[in-house]
Scaffold this motif. Structure first.
Motif, PDB file in Angstrom:
ATOM      1  N   ASP A  22     -18.943  17.651  32.698  1.00  0.00           N
ATOM      2  CA  ASP A  22     -19.566  15.996  32.152  1.00  0.00           C
ATOM      3  C   ASP A  22     -18.801  15.447  31.545  1.00  0.00           C
ATOM      4  O   ASP A  22     -18.104  15.716  30.372  1.00  0.00           O
ATOM      5  N   LEU A  23     -19.227  14.581  31.671  1.00  0.00           N
ATOM      6  CA  LEU A  23     -18.172  12.680  31.466  1.00  0.00           C
ATOM      7  C   LEU A  23     -19.395  12.719  29.910  1.00  0.00           C
ATOM      8  O   LEU A  23     -20.508  12.550  29.770  1.00  0.00           O
ATOM      9  N   ALA A  24     -18.646  12.425  28.512  1.00  0.00           N
ATOM     10  CA  ALA A  24     -18.809  12.385  27.355  1.00  0.00           C
ATOM     11  C   ALA A  24     -18.455  11.197  26.955  1.00  0.00           C
ATOM     12  O   ALA A  24     -19.857  10.677  26.101  1.00  0.00           O
ATOM     13  N   VAL A  25     -17.438  10.482  27.747  1.00  0.00           N
ATOM     14  CA  VAL A  25     -17.056   8.639  27.078  1.00  0.00           C
ATOM     15  C   VAL A  25     -15.945   8.968  27.855  1.00  0.00           C
ATOM     16  O   VAL A  25     -14.842   9.629  28.813  1.00  0.00           O
ATOM     17  N   VAL A  26     -16.127   7.210  28.148  1.00  0.00           N
ATOM     18  CA  VAL A  26     -14.925   7.254  28.808  1.00  0.00           C
ATOM     19  C   VAL A  26     -14.570   5.520  28.160  1.00  0.00           C
ATOM     20  O   VAL A  26     -15.359   4.813  28.481  1.00  0.00           O
ATOM     21  N   SER A  27     -13.682   5.193  28.238  1.00  0.00           N
ATOM     22  CA  SER A  27     -13.112   4.147  27.795  1.00  0.00           C
ATOM     23  C   SER A  27     -11.740   3.191  28.473  1.00  0.00           C
ATOM     24  O   SER A  27     -10.795   4.461  29.238  1.00  0.00           O
ATOM     25  N   ALA A  28     -11.534   2.040  28.694  1.00  0.00           N
ATOM     26  CA  ALA A  28     -10.548   1.392  29.173  1.00  0.00           C
ATOM     27  C   ALA A  28     -10.011   0.092  28.189  1.00  0.00           C
ATOM     28  O   ALA A  28     -11.069  -0.254  27.902  1.00  0.00           O
ATOM     29  N   VAL A  29      -8.353   0.356  28.892  1.00  0.00           N
ATOM     30  CA  VAL A  29      -7.895  -1.693  27.815  1.00  0.00           C
ATOM     31  C   VAL A  29      -7.376  -1.837  29.545  1.00  0.00           C
ATOM     32  O   VAL A  29      -6.673  -1.302  30.074  1.00  0.00           O
TER      33      VAL A  29
ATOM     34  N   GLY B 227      -1.233  -6.181  33.809  1.00  0.00           N
ATOM     35  CA  GLY B 227      -0.512  -5.318  34.439  1.00  0.00           C
ATOM     36  C   GLY B 227      -0.258  -3.902  34.236  1.00  0.00           C
ATOM     37  O   GLY B 227       0.570  -3.155  34.560  1.00  0.00           O
ATOM     38  N   GLY B 228      -1.185  -4.023  32.829  1.00  0.00           N
ATOM     39  CA  GLY B 228      -1.134  -2.344  32.819  1.00  0.00           C
ATOM     40  C   GLY B 228      -2.933  -1.964  32.368  1.00  0.00           C
ATOM     41  O   GLY B 228      -3.330  -3.109  31.996  1.00  0.00           O
ATOM     42  N   VAL B 229      -3.274  -1.276  32.850  1.00  0.00           N
ATOM     43  CA  VAL B 229      -4.883  -0.736  33.079  1.00  0.00           C
ATOM     44  C   VAL B 229      -4.501   0.876  31.871  1.00  0.00           C
ATOM     45  O   VAL B 229      -3.997   1.310  32.742  1.00  0.00           O
ATOM     46  N   ASN B 230      -5.454   1.478  30.871  1.00  0.00           N
ATOM     47  CA  ASN B 230      -4.934   2.465  30.386  1.00  0.00           C
ATOM     48  C   ASN B 230      -6.733   3.348  29.947  1.00  0.00           C
ATOM     49  O   ASN B 230      -7.065   2.858  29.544  1.00  0.00           O
ATOM     50  N   LEU B 231      -6.687   4.323  31.091  1.00  0.00           N
ATOM     51  CA  LEU B 231      -7.736   4.939  31.109  1.00  0.00           C
ATOM     52  C   LEU B 231      -8.172   6.103  30.476  1.00  0.00           C
ATOM     53  O   LEU B 231      -7.221   6.771  30.286  1.00  0.00           O
ATOM     54  N   PHE B 232      -9.158   6.661  29.734  1.00  0.00           N
ATOM     55  CA  PHE B 232      -9.558   7.734  28.854  1.00  0.00           C
ATOM     56  C   PHE B 232     -10.901   8.216  28.766  1.00  0.00           C
ATOM     57  O   PHE B 232     -11.510   7.490  29.639  1.00  0.00           O
TER      58      PHE B 232
ATOM     59  N   ARG C 212       2.007  -3.387  29.947  1.00  0.00           N
ATOM     60  CA  ARG C 212       1.940  -0.916  29.872  1.00  0.00           C
ATOM     61  C   ARG C 212       1.614  -0.648  28.104  1.00  0.00           C
ATOM     62  O   ARG C 212       0.698   0.130  28.127  1.00  0.00           O
ATOM     63  N   GLY C 213       2.603  -0.894  28.044  1.00  0.00           N
ATOM     64  CA  GLY C 213       2.705  -0.619  25.770  1.00  0.00           C
ATOM     65  C   GLY C 213       1.321  -1.013  25.526  1.00  0.00           C
ATOM     66  O   GLY C 213       1.151  -0.136  24.424  1.00  0.00           O
ATOM     67  N   GLN C 214       1.203  -2.210  25.486  1.00  0.00           N
ATOM     68  CA  GLN C 214      -0.092  -2.591  24.729  1.00  0.00           C
ATOM     69  C   GLN C 214      -1.382  -1.989  24.967  1.00  0.00           C
ATOM     70  O   GLN C 214      -1.970  -1.486  24.995  1.00  0.00           O
ATOM     71  N   ALA C 215      -1.242  -1.534  26.732  1.00  0.00           N
ATOM     72  CA  ALA C 215      -2.697  -0.944  27.315  1.00  0.00           C
ATOM     73  C   ALA C 215      -2.453   0.068  26.625  1.00  0.00           C
ATOM     74  O   ALA C 215      -3.542   0.741  26.531  1.00  0.00           O
TER      75      ALA C 215
END
Length: 148
Positions: A99-106, A37-42, A111-114
């Motif tokens: 340029d992209l240096a780092v990409v992370s996602a959970v 229900g929640g996806v968080n991308l950095f 949403r809160g946990q994400a």
């Protein structure tokens, strides 16, 4: 560096330290799940200014254990938070502005946990994974970041 990409049913689905350009879609696909229900991308990109100075370029270097340390951080975050999936990739080598240096996602059921897990993942990655940044500035100076 060698990629760690466990079987699809595991929480930690994609980890890598690589010298090739990063792909946001690859990281998002790794954490996609019908239960999420929640996806968080950095996404961390190379910026043109740091410490009020113009950045010309930078280079990331990694210790040979960087992927192993990234796996330890990922396992820790996966155990601490109620996640469905987690992914993180970091670039090494010479990078240009933008340029992209780092990409992370959970991904998580909510949403809160994400949000919380995403913050923990990137903060711990930056603190504990031995990847160092060497910045060159327009004023002719340079600096290493993350080197003890």
């Amino acid at each position: 560096m060698t990629s760690a990409s466990p079987a699809s049913g595991n929480v930690v689905r994609l980890l890598d330290v690589r010298d090739a350009p990063l792909d946001v879609a690859e990281v998002l696909a790794a954490v996609a799940d019908p239960a999420a229900g929640g996806v968080n991308l950095f996404v961390g990109a190379v910026r043109d200014r740091d410490h009020d100075r113009d950045v010309l370029r930078l280079e990331y270097s990694a210790h040979p254990t960087a992927l192993e340390q990234l796996a330890a951080v990922a396992a820790e975050v996966a155990a601490e938070f109620d996640l469905i999936a987690l992914a993180a990739v970091h670039r090494v080598g010479a990078l240009e502005i933008g340029d992209l240096a780092v990409v992370s996602a959970v991904s998580a059921a909510h949403r809160g946990q994400a949000f919380e897990a995403s913050r923990a993942l990137i903060d711990r990655l930056k603190e504990r994974v031995p990847i160092w940044k060497h910045q060159a500035f327009a004023d002719g100076t340079d600096e290493w970041v993350g080197v003890c």
